[in-house]
Design a protein around this motif. Structure first.
Motif: not given
Length: 301
Positions: A132, A138, A140, A148, A152, A229
């Protein structure tokens, strides 16, 4: 890479409306360029195979990418030689004071376990929390995407009645988002999993957007609204023979497994598999690197 043009060129607006990425000369002059620092947390057992697949996917960009491979300290698999891990891999403890432009978290063969029962879950959550503040964006993949979304956003996975296995057609839902720029309306991608995530739960979260899904395989690409993300529930990085190897391995073991869908010519496992997803896979990784890493990451990490 973006096309650089003069700021007030009339064609610039036309192309931008067509979702072509344009950079005006003022921004281009102000940009500092350096290699992108990308960490790859490898959770798959056959790490050397996954290395080839991911590096191939990341290579289709003119950007210079420096890759750091990571492995878990709390669990060391038996399918990769210790000498290979010692030579080419670092652990989170060794890099946690560093910052990275991008992080990729791969899938893992633990999807039928509860997240908290996975032996390296605590270590993985430490890495996701660290990301973070220490990672610009990122990506995933497969079980990594499910992990994830759960960590998250509190979105849990669920067991499927039947394994999603093969090459499936997907529809792009929002062509204006840069991550799917250059995609056709429909495209193909591999899946190999026993669990899924709820479209309804994701759609309810105001911080997430579903960018592509399949009628058969379900949600495929999800992204947080800030681009920090990206969750991909399948395996776009797979090469031509990955599903073939998985099918024939399980068949030899006497396990119950269907032939991968839309994969073998005439559905015949003796024939060379059809490669139908490489172009969109390359575009996905290139778009992520360009628009959500390179274009937004600070020069001084």
């Amino acid at each position: 890479m973006p096309i650089k043009v003069q700021k007030n060129l009339p064609a610039k607006r036309v192309l931008e409306e067509e979702n072509i990425f344009m950079m005006d000369e003022n921004r281009a002059v102000a940009q500092d360029i350096r290699p992108l620092q990308i960490a790859i947390l490898k959770l798959m057992p056959l790490k050397e195979d996954t290395e080839v697949q991911l590096l191939r996917s990341l290579s289709n960009t003119p950007l210079q990418v420096d890759v750091t491979f990571l492995t878990t300290e709390t669990y060391v698999g038996k399918n990769t030689a210790a000498s290979h891990l010692d030579k080419f891999y670092l652990t989170f403890k060794e890099i946690k004071e560093r910052r990275f432009d991008g992080l990729i978290i791969t899938g893992a063969p633990v999807e039928q376990m509860e997240f908290e029962d996975v032996i390296y879950w605590k270590e993985l959550t430490d890495i996701m929390e660290w990301s973070k503040t220490n990672v610009t964006s990122t990506l995933h993949i497969c079980w990594g995407a499910q992990a994830g979304l759960y960590y998250h956003y509190g979105i849990n996975k669920y067991s499927l009645d039947k394994k999603v296995f093969g090459i499936f057609e997907h529809k792009v839902l929002n062509r204006k988002v840069a991550l799917v720029r250059g995609f056709d309306d429909y495209f193909y991608a591999p899946h190999s999993r026993h669990t899924g995530v709820s479209t309804e739960e994701i759609a309810k979260n105001k911080n997430l957007e579903i960018l592509a899904e399949s009628e058969e395989a379900g949600v495929f690409i999800v992204m947080s609204k800030d681009g920090k993300h990206v969750f991909v529930t399948g395996h776009p990085e797979y090469d031509r023979i990955t599903l073939d190897g998985e099918y024939k391995r399980d068949t030899l073991k006497g396990l119950e497994i269907d032939k991968p869908k839309n994969y073998y010519p005439d559905n015949d496992p003796e024939k060379r598999p059809i490669l139908s997803w490489r172009g969109h896979s390359n575009t996905l990784y290139t778009n992520w690197l360009n628009y959500f890493v390179y274009q937004v990451t600070p020069y001084e990490l």
